[in-house]
Design a protein around this motif. Structure first.
Motif, PDB file in Angstrom:
ATOM      1  N   ASP A 173       0.837  -1.193   0.000  1.00  0.00           N
ATOM      2  CA  ASP A 173       0.000   0.000   0.000  1.00  0.00           C
ATOM      3  C   ASP A 173       0.873   1.244   0.000  1.00  0.00           C
ATOM      4  O   ASP A 173       1.276   1.739   1.050  1.00  0.00           O
ATOM      5  N   ILE A 175       0.038   4.277  -0.828  1.00  0.00           N
ATOM      6  CA  ILE A 175      -0.652   5.476  -0.342  1.00  0.00           C
ATOM      7  C   ILE A 175      -0.305   5.720   1.122  1.00  0.00           C
ATOM      8  O   ILE A 175      -0.137   6.861   1.556  1.00  0.00           O
ATOM      9  N   GLU A 176      -0.171   4.649   1.866  1.00  0.00           N
ATOM     10  CA  GLU A 176       0.142   4.762   3.288  1.00  0.00           C
ATOM     11  C   GLU A 176       1.507   5.409   3.507  1.00  0.00           C
ATOM     12  O   GLU A 176       1.715   6.142   4.479  1.00  0.00           O
ATOM     13  N   ARG A 185      -4.617  11.590   3.153  1.00  0.00           N
ATOM     14  CA  ARG A 185      -4.357  10.214   2.722  1.00  0.00           C
ATOM     15  C   ARG A 185      -5.658   9.466   2.464  1.00  0.00           C
ATOM     16  O   ARG A 185      -5.809   8.768   1.454  1.00  0.00           O
ATOM     17  N   GLU A 186      -6.620   9.624   3.354  1.00  0.00           N
ATOM     18  CA  GLU A 186      -7.897   8.929   3.187  1.00  0.00           C
ATOM     19  C   GLU A 186      -8.716   9.531   2.052  1.00  0.00           C
ATOM     20  O   GLU A 186      -9.461   8.813   1.377  1.00  0.00           O
ATOM     21  N   ARG A 189      -7.299   7.948  -0.936  1.00  0.00           N
ATOM     22  CA  ARG A 189      -7.704   6.544  -1.006  1.00  0.00           C
ATOM     23  C   ARG A 189      -9.153   6.395  -1.479  1.00  0.00           C
ATOM     24  O   ARG A 189      -9.513   5.410  -2.123  1.00  0.00           O
ATOM     25  N   SER A 190      -9.986   7.377  -1.168  1.00  0.00           N
ATOM     26  CA  SER A 190     -11.412   7.304  -1.532  1.00  0.00           C
ATOM     27  C   SER A 190     -11.675   7.760  -2.969  1.00  0.00           C
ATOM     28  O   SER A 190     -12.807   7.668  -3.448  1.00  0.00           O
ATOM     29  N   ASN A 191     -10.645   8.252  -3.653  1.00  0.00           N
ATOM     30  CA  ASN A 191     -10.797   8.683  -5.044  1.00  0.00           C
ATOM     31  C   ASN A 191     -10.848   7.443  -5.939  1.00  0.00           C
ATOM     32  O   ASN A 191      -9.853   6.761  -6.155  1.00  0.00           O
ATOM     33  N   LYS A 192     -12.020   7.158  -6.469  1.00  0.00           N
ATOM     34  CA  LYS A 192     -12.229   5.936  -7.257  1.00  0.00           C
ATOM     35  C   LYS A 192     -11.538   5.987  -8.612  1.00  0.00           C
ATOM     36  O   LYS A 192     -11.432   4.961  -9.301  1.00  0.00           O
ATOM     37  N   GLN A 196      -5.747   1.348  -7.616  1.00  0.00           N
ATOM     38  CA  GLN A 196      -5.202   0.860  -6.350  1.00  0.00           C
ATOM     39  C   GLN A 196      -5.101  -0.663  -6.321  1.00  0.00           C
ATOM     40  O   GLN A 196      -5.144  -1.288  -5.264  1.00  0.00           O
ATOM     41  N   SER A 344      -0.561   1.823  -7.194  1.00  0.00           N
ATOM     42  CA  SER A 344      -0.949   3.240  -7.167  1.00  0.00           C
ATOM     43  C   SER A 344       0.237   4.109  -6.790  1.00  0.00           C
ATOM     44  O   SER A 344       0.149   4.967  -5.932  1.00  0.00           O
TER      45      SER A 344
END
Length: 346
Positions: A173, A175-176, A185-186, A189-192, A196, A344
């Motif tokens: 991951d 993004i983390e 960060r979240e 992560r929520s951007n579809k 990812q 990602s």
């Protein structure tokens, strides 16, 4: 500053529909800035902050989602040939720059992570066209410590045409480890629209080949550029940016390393840090805007090497990295760190 945001779709030479967008000031822009986003990313959402900040500084900002990325058509994050990305950007960016109202405007490339490689290859495709480049944590060299063995590359190459789209490359991951601010960060992560999933085999190999080719030809970079990198970046190595700075033939070149900052300099840091980064970017652009004639290494009228906030001491590097969380093993591809490919990965 008042500005207009526009979206449109074009078709590339292979018939794939590509998403494009632009942020334009209501008055004539100081210059044009062309966005090259990272692997798995996109322009309209993820790079919206970049677009709005630059347009509010008076610049026209133009973006395109690569084939297979964001709102563009094509298999998700499948890069059959890296040259396809370069040619699509080249054709679109050139078409915008050729419009009557922009013909006398300076033209700058802006690339983040893998987008840094795209920007450098666009420059190499037409070295006399661009006035400069902003390169944020660019993917342009593979660390000698993590370069894959030739035998591994040969094995993967033999099966890439049989299973090119298989998502078989091990991943973590990213993004983390790329974006420091937990709220941002979240949101990312929520951007579809951001990919990812695991990288596809051929995509990973194309990125590997591109990085290796760039690594061998860093001396061919001649345009003015500003490379920015977080010293605590766990995704792309700051030493990669240092190598670009030291080996490029450009006379006008700047490297800035940011102690304690991570990979996502423009979108994942606390607001105060993001403000610092964009202030530096806009200052550099303002200094290089006005003369539409590109300044190349052999041009003879360049202002000379610019270098500031460049920290070479190991103690400073250790201090910056000490603020980072435990580093995950990243990828051996594309200048990313470690030995396991991350998804990602910008």
């Amino acid at each position: 500053m008042d500005f207009e945001y526009q979206e449109d779709y074009i078709r590339n030479s292979r018939g794939v529909q590509l998403f494009t967008c632009r942020w334009m000031p209501c008055t004539s822009p100081k210059a044009l800035v062309f966005l090259c986003h990272g692997y798995g990313m996109e322009c309209s959402g993820f790079m919206k902050g970049c677009g709005t900040r630059l347009v509010n500084a008076g610049y026209g900002v133009i973006g395109i989602d690569y084939e297979g990325h964001g709102k563009s058509g094509g298999a998700r994050c499948y890069i059959k040939k890296f040259d396809n990305l370069i040619n699509d950007c080249y054709d679109f960016f050139k078409s915008v720059a050729a419009q009557e109202e922009y013909r006398n405007k300076s033209r700058f490339l802006y690339g983040e992570s893998m987008g840094g490689a795209v920007a450098l290859l666009l420059h190499k495709k037409d070295p006399t066209f661009w006035n400069g480049a902003i390169l944020v944590a660019p993917m342009c060299k593979i660390s000698e410590k993590v370069k894959p063995h030739r035998v591994v590359i040969n094995i993967l190459t033999k099966v890439e045409e049989l299973i090119p789209k298989w998502k078989i490359v091990p991943s973590k991951d990213v993004i983390e480890s790329a974006f420091k601010d937990p709220i941002k960060r979240e949101e990312i992560r929520s951007n579809k629209l951001i990919y990812q999933d695991k990288p596809r085999l051929k995509t990973a190999l194309e990125m590997l080949r591109t990085s290796m080719s760039l690594e061998e030809t860093l001396n061919e970079v001649t345009l003015p550029f500003f490379v920015l990198h977080g010293e605590a970046d766990a995704v792309t190595d700051p030493e990669i940016s240092r190598a670009l700075y030291e080996q490029a033939s450009s006379i006008d070149k700047t490297l800035k390393l940011y102690p304690g900052m991570w990979h996502g300099l423009t979108s994942g840091e606390p607001d105060d840090n993001v403000e610092i980064v964009f202030a530096d970017i806009i200052t550099w652009l303002d200094k290089h805007t006005g003369d539409p004639s590109p300044k190349l290494a052999n041009g003879g009228d360049n202002p000379g090497v610019q270098e500031y906030a460049l920290r070479k001491s190991s103690s400073t590097m250790k201090k910056g990295r000490g603020q980072q969380q435990t580093r995950p093993y990243g990828s051996y591809l594309c200048g990313w760190k470690g030995r396991t490919h991350q998804h990602s990965a910008m």
